[in-house]
Write an enzyme that holds these catalytic residues in place. Sequence first.
Site, PDB file in Angstrom:
ATOM      1  N   HIS A  63      47.137  49.489  49.647  1.00  0.00           N
ATOM      2  CA  HIS A  63      48.083  48.473  50.153  1.00  0.00           C
ATOM      3  C   HIS A  63      49.465  48.905  49.689  1.00  0.00           C
ATOM      4  O   HIS A  63      49.695  49.025  48.479  1.00  0.00           O
ATOM      5  CB  HIS A  63      47.750  47.094  49.578  1.00  0.00           C
ATOM      6  N   GLU A 118      33.628  42.869  48.848  1.00  0.00           N
ATOM      7  CA  GLU A 118      34.323  43.165  47.582  1.00  0.00           C
ATOM      8  C   GLU A 118      33.857  42.091  46.587  1.00  0.00           C
ATOM      9  O   GLU A 118      33.146  42.386  45.633  1.00  0.00           O
ATOM     10  CB  GLU A 118      35.840  43.118  47.787  1.00  0.00           C
TER      11      GLU A 118
END
Length: 332
Positions: free
Chosen positions: A18, A199
């Site tokens: 990210h 996740e």
Amino acid sequence: MNQIELIRALPKAELHVHIEGTFEPELMFAIAQRNQIQIPYQSVEEVKQAYNFHNLQSFLDIYYAGANVLVHEQDFYDLAWAYFEKCAEDRVVHTEMFFDPQTHTERGVEFATVLAGLKRACTDAKEKLGISSQLIMCFLRHLSEEKAFETLEQALPFKDDIIAIGLDSSEVGHPPSKFERVFTKAREAGFLIVAHAGEEGPPEYIWEALDLLKVNRIDHGVRSEEDERLMTRLIAEKMPLTVCPLSNLKLCVVKDMGEHNIRRLLQKGVHVTVNSDDPSYFGGYMNDNFIAIQEALALSHDELKQLAINSFEASFISDEEKQKWIEEIKAI
Ligand code: ADE
Ligand code: ZN
């Protein structure tokens, strides 16, 4: 050549990073000062002390606060350029970076401003560092489907600058099914698709990402091992998982790196890759992630090479480019 030297020498592709998560505290302070924006820290040390997370949400709260100082095109350029310099140090020769436009447009920053800064850094990285790159735009899953549709509309004029659409932010309680319709529209517009799944969320979210969003890759996916049938499917389809070891450790997805399942997944035939996720917050870039799993799990030379090969095979570059890098890895 020992394992650490091999890690440094291998060409690698990063598929899960990210760009807002590469924001180093030093740069955050510099940009905050130049934009005259207050941040709730007195020093770089104080920022680093705040980076103590117990789950995904405790990290996201700090990550979104940090991104608030990014306003101008130059800010986004500086952010991405600093990351490319890290890529050069780590022999990351290709990267596919996530950006979260809603984090910025919700504060009044134009979509075009964000994209222009990132794109200019990508162009310079190719020219000055020889690093190729692509941009992946993510929807924030804690926001509504309607907001995701609005964001997709904003992206359409920039279709050629964005290779794929992804899904990130707070996973539990925001399953892929919440965004099925907007991803259908994104696919019809010609975007490739990725999604964070498994996740913190259960294997069911990975099934939804596959069946409803029709993803080309799963981001994280480490909880897939809890579901035998899912494992069979991932292996049969050679579905890439973009695994982020230091992230999993810092966000308490695993208690200890010795417990991480990346080596076991690789040995079972899952197409796993190594990535840094939010390197400024989680204690390391690409090679730090490789070294962390190497030290905890004692990967062989062949396994390290396979992880590097997987990164190119799972990337969105051309088959010729893939072959070129894979041959180079095999020759090391
Ligand atoms: N946004 C930035 N990092 C993330 C992560 N690890 N999971 C979900 N959303 C994110
Ligand atoms: Zn991520």
